[in-house]
Each structure stands twice: as C-alpha cells, then as structure tokens.
Scaffold this motif. Structure first.
Motif, mmCIF file in Angstrom:
data_model
loop_
_atom_site.group_PDB
_atom_site.id
_atom_site.type_symbol
_atom_site.label_atom_id
_atom_site.label_comp_id
_atom_site.label_asym_id
_atom_site.label_seq_id
_atom_site.Cartn_x
_atom_site.Cartn_y
_atom_site.Cartn_z
ATOM 1 N N ASP A 103 0.857 -1.387 -0.102
ATOM 2 C CA ASP A 103 -0.077 -0.085 -0.028
ATOM 3 C C ASP A 103 0.878 1.259 -0.025
ATOM 4 O OD1 ASP A 103 -2.478 -1.478 0.080
ATOM 5 O OD2 ASP A 103 -2.161 -1.520 2.306
ATOM 6 N N ASN A 104 2.096 1.029 0.637
ATOM 7 C CA ASN A 104 2.920 2.443 0.895
ATOM 8 C C ASN A 104 4.053 2.625 -0.296
ATOM 9 O OD1 ASN A 104 4.581 0.744 2.091
ATOM 10 N ND2 ASN A 104 4.106 1.577 4.119
ATOM 11 N N ALA A 105 4.198 1.380 -0.911
ATOM 12 C CA ALA A 105 5.411 1.177 -1.868
ATOM 13 C C ALA A 105 5.698 2.530 -2.710
ATOM 14 C CB ALA A 105 5.184 0.199 -2.671
ATOM 15 N N VAL A 106 4.628 3.408 -2.839
ATOM 16 C CA VAL A 106 4.768 4.423 -3.865
ATOM 17 C C VAL A 106 5.811 5.711 -3.270
ATOM 18 C CG1 VAL A 106 2.848 4.123 -5.074
ATOM 19 C CG2 VAL A 106 2.656 5.499 -3.013
ATOM 20 N N ASN A 107 5.973 5.558 -1.971
ATOM 21 C CA ASN A 107 6.495 6.777 -1.269
ATOM 22 C C ASN A 107 8.270 6.285 -1.185
ATOM 23 O OD1 ASN A 107 4.167 8.035 -0.223
ATOM 24 N ND2 ASN A 107 3.953 6.174 0.933
ATOM 25 N N PHE A 108 8.894 7.244 -1.774
ATOM 26 C CA PHE A 108 10.348 6.982 -1.872
ATOM 27 C C PHE A 108 10.886 7.201 -0.637
ATOM 28 C CE2 PHE A 108 9.410 6.882 -6.150
ATOM 29 C CZ PHE A 108 10.691 6.912 -7.028
ATOM 30 N N PRO A 109 12.201 6.558 -0.356
ATOM 31 C CA PRO A 109 12.644 6.272 1.037
ATOM 32 C C PRO A 109 13.337 7.491 1.748
ATOM 33 C CG PRO A 109 14.016 5.346 -0.627
ATOM 34 C CD PRO A 109 12.853 5.770 -1.414
ATOM 35 N N LEU A 110 13.892 8.468 0.979
ATOM 36 C CA LEU A 110 14.535 9.423 1.832
ATOM 37 C C LEU A 110 14.096 10.124 2.988
ATOM 38 C CD1 LEU A 110 17.530 10.494 1.935
ATOM 39 C CD2 LEU A 110 16.746 12.281 0.535
ATOM 40 N N MET A 111 12.916 10.537 2.839
ATOM 41 C CA MET A 111 11.991 11.462 3.997
ATOM 42 C C MET A 111 11.719 10.298 4.828
ATOM 43 S SD MET A 111 10.901 14.000 4.965
ATOM 44 C CE MET A 111 10.620 15.258 3.917
ATOM 45 N N PRO A 112 11.200 9.067 4.516
ATOM 46 C CA PRO A 112 10.994 8.248 5.899
ATOM 47 C C PRO A 112 12.321 7.858 6.530
ATOM 48 C CG PRO A 112 9.734 7.400 3.884
ATOM 49 C CD PRO A 112 10.621 8.607 3.537
ATOM 50 N N ALA A 113 13.319 7.707 5.822
ATOM 51 C CA ALA A 113 14.618 7.309 6.318
ATOM 52 C C ALA A 113 15.031 8.481 7.484
ATOM 53 C CB ALA A 113 15.621 6.883 5.294
ATOM 54 N N THR A 114 14.830 9.757 6.993
ATOM 55 C CA THR A 114 15.292 11.070 7.804
ATOM 56 C C THR A 114 14.421 10.895 9.018
ATOM 57 O OG1 THR A 114 15.665 12.085 5.801
ATOM 58 C CG2 THR A 114 15.525 13.353 7.819
ATOM 59 N N MET A 173 14.091 17.917 -2.291
ATOM 60 C CA MET A 173 14.492 17.699 -3.652
ATOM 61 C C MET A 173 15.131 18.872 -4.193
ATOM 62 S SD MET A 173 12.605 16.226 -7.190
ATOM 63 C CE MET A 173 11.974 17.391 -7.622
ATOM 64 N N LEU A 174 14.674 20.178 -3.989
ATOM 65 C CA LEU A 174 15.144 21.234 -4.355
ATOM 66 C C LEU A 174 16.830 21.653 -4.091
ATOM 67 C CD1 LEU A 174 15.053 24.124 -6.073
ATOM 68 C CD2 LEU A 174 14.402 25.027 -3.544
ATOM 69 N N GLY A 175 16.897 21.290 -2.882
ATOM 70 C CA GLY A 175 18.136 21.395 -2.072
ATOM 71 C C GLY A 175 19.320 20.409 -2.922
ATOM 72 N N LEU A 199 20.919 10.886 -3.797
ATOM 73 C CA LEU A 199 19.782 11.218 -2.641
ATOM 74 C C LEU A 199 18.581 11.745 -3.278
ATOM 75 C CD1 LEU A 199 22.290 12.473 0.215
ATOM 76 C CD2 LEU A 199 20.935 10.204 -0.037
ATOM 77 N N ALA A 200 18.809 12.562 -4.429
ATOM 78 C CA ALA A 200 17.537 13.180 -5.016
ATOM 79 C C ALA A 200 16.581 12.148 -5.701
ATOM 80 C CB ALA A 200 18.056 14.395 -6.210
ATOM 81 N N ALA A 201 17.248 11.137 -6.264
ATOM 82 C CA ALA A 201 16.655 10.036 -6.997
ATOM 83 C C ALA A 201 15.828 9.175 -5.714
ATOM 84 C CB ALA A 201 17.513 9.105 -7.612
ATOM 85 N N LEU A 202 16.287 9.045 -4.774
ATOM 86 C CA LEU A 202 15.533 8.557 -3.425
ATOM 87 C C LEU A 202 14.419 9.421 -2.908
ATOM 88 C CD1 LEU A 202 18.647 6.712 -1.727
ATOM 89 C CD2 LEU A 202 17.044 5.850 -3.337
ATOM 90 N N THR A 203 14.457 10.715 -3.497
ATOM 91 C CA THR A 203 13.313 11.574 -2.896
ATOM 92 C C THR A 203 11.897 11.722 -3.414
ATOM 93 O OG1 THR A 203 15.511 12.912 -2.556
ATOM 94 C CG2 THR A 203 12.992 13.890 -2.210
ATOM 95 N N ARG A 204 11.966 11.524 -4.600
ATOM 96 C CA ARG A 204 10.664 11.552 -5.330
ATOM 97 C C ARG A 204 11.027 11.167 -6.718
ATOM 98 N NH1 ARG A 204 7.530 16.252 -4.050
ATOM 99 N NH2 ARG A 204 6.038 15.665 -6.120
ATOM 100 N N PRO A 205 10.091 10.774 -7.378
ATOM 101 C CA PRO A 205 10.385 10.289 -8.694
ATOM 102 C C PRO A 205 11.101 11.415 -9.688
ATOM 103 C CG PRO A 205 8.097 9.589 -8.432
ATOM 104 C CD PRO A 205 8.693 10.339 -7.236
ATOM 105 N N PRO A 206 10.406 12.418 -9.952
ATOM 106 C CA PRO A 206 11.403 13.381 -10.637
ATOM 107 C C PRO A 206 12.840 14.066 -10.482
ATOM 108 C CG PRO A 206 9.144 14.561 -10.246
ATOM 109 C CD PRO A 206 9.750 13.217 -9.128
ATOM 110 N N GLY A 207 13.187 13.279 -9.136
ATOM 111 C CA GLY A 207 14.668 13.582 -8.862
ATOM 112 C C GLY A 207 15.541 13.040 -9.555
ATOM 113 N N ALA A 208 15.325 11.677 -10.156
ATOM 114 C CA ALA A 208 16.211 11.052 -11.196
ATOM 115 C C ALA A 208 16.605 11.797 -12.315
ATOM 116 C CB ALA A 208 15.470 9.731 -11.625
ATOM 117 N N PHE A 209 15.649 12.406 -12.669
ATOM 118 C CA PHE A 209 16.074 13.700 -13.830
ATOM 119 C C PHE A 209 17.150 14.529 -13.801
ATOM 120 C CE2 PHE A 209 11.484 12.497 -14.786
ATOM 121 C CZ PHE A 209 11.690 11.772 -16.047
ATOM 122 N N VAL A 210 17.810 14.671 -12.575
ATOM 123 C CA VAL A 210 18.913 15.508 -12.238
ATOM 124 C C VAL A 210 20.065 14.762 -13.229
ATOM 125 C CG1 VAL A 210 19.662 14.436 -10.216
ATOM 126 C CG2 VAL A 210 20.315 16.666 -10.807
#
Length: 212
Positions: A77-88, A156-158, A184-195
C-alpha cells in the motif's frame, strides 16, 4: 592579528554579503508561513475544533504516508513513497526527536540551501540581478508553503540544485559530491532522477571545453 582566522572567515562573509537578499527572502517568507501555519493550528486547538477535520501545520497531507513507512517499513500500500524522507524521520526518532520535527527541520534547511544554490547557478547564466529576483519569487510564491512541511519539495530542491552546483565546479571531488547528491535526489521523489540529464549536459559541455 589572526590573519589565518580572517582568511577563513572572509569567504563566508563575502558569500553572505553577496546573497544576503536571498537569505532575507527565505527568513521573511518562512516567518510569514510559520506565523500563518502555527497560528491556524493554535486557533484550531483553542477553539476545540474536531481534530479529524484539520492537520497540524508541519504534518501536511503527506505526513501520514511517510510516517507509515518509517514505523512499519514498506508494504504493497505504501510502496509509492520514496525512502529518503521516511529514512530521515526514522533516523530522528532513533535519537529521540519527534518525526514531524525532524522532517520539518530538514525540509526547511534543504529549502534554504536549494534557494541559495539555485541563485548561484542562475548567476552564471542570467546574471546576479535576475537570479536574485527568481530566488525571491520562489521564496514568496504561495505554493512555497510546501517547502516548510513534511513533504519532499524542499529536500529535492536542495539536492538537485546542490548537485548541479557541484558539477559546475568541474573537479573530480566536486563530481563525486554531485553524484552523491544526485543519488539522494533520486531517492526523494520520482522527478529527482531527472537530475541525471542535467548532469549529463554539464559533463558533455565540460568534456568538450576540456574544463574537466
């Protein structure tokens, strides 16, 4: 006189002097956001409003999603949430900090870092005046509220801006740091990988110009 100390401090002072308007925009805009957010929460508590009809300011709509991952791990159910924020948030909890407070501090610090990094990148391409205005506009935009709650926009901005700023230095050590931030950006949310596309463009330009 402590000339070594002066030499160490002067770059920091020069940086603050050059970008003080960006820091001021961050401080004033966050003061407004905090006043409205905490004020609204205080009003809800004082008036005894049903807690089911409102959320604490720092929680926002996304807090529950990340809290579930931090407390219980991933499920279908929660697999859509990327891990950086929960890990923090989980890391903060291990040292006794409330998860909402950890997320609140990290996202605001990341937003400040991202604002300044974005302005420094923009100076290269559009000039100091234009990039300062852009940073101010971003800080005061109504949707910039999301940079101060439990959401991933600030992180993600930072990370994205910091990664690009490091890559532009065109040194191996800077590129290593850029890669870490991009990961780390790629672990934040989907668009982060586009960096990665941004870094690829910077890399091609540096190789062609023989800067790297």
């Amino acid at each position: 006189p402590d000339h070594a100390g002066d030499a160490a401090v002067s770059p920091v002072r020069a940086h603050l002097r050059e970008w003080k308007v960006v820091y001021l925009a961050f401080a004033l805009s966050r003061l407004l956001v905090f006043a409205v957010g905490w004020g609204a929460e205080l009003a809800m508590r004082i008036t005894g409003t049903d807690a089911a009809t409102w959320r604490p300011f720092a929680f926002a709509e996304t807090y529950g999603h990340y809290e579930t991952v931090a407390l219980n791990g991933y499920t279908i159910d929660n697999a859509v949430n990327f891990p950086l924020m929960p890990a923090t948030m989980a890391a903060g909890a291990t040292v006794g900090l409330p998860m909402w407070l950890t997320a609140f501090v990290f996202t605001n610090v990341a937003f400040l870092f991202g604002l300044v990094a974005m302005a420094m990148i923009g100076e290269r391409y559009v000039g100091a005046a234009a990039t300062r205005r852009a940073a101010i506009y971003l800080a005061i935009a109504p949707f910039a509220y999301w940079f101060s709650v439990t959401s991933t926009e600030g992180l993600m901005l930072g990370l994205v801006a910091g990664s690009a700023l490091l890559a532009l230095r065109a040194t191996p050590k800077a590129w290593l740091g850029a890669g870490v931030l991009a990961g780390l950006a790629a672990l934040t949310r989907p668009p982060g990988a586009f960096v990665g596309l941004v870094l690829l463009g910077i890399l091609v330009a540096q190789v062609r110009s023989r800067d790297l």
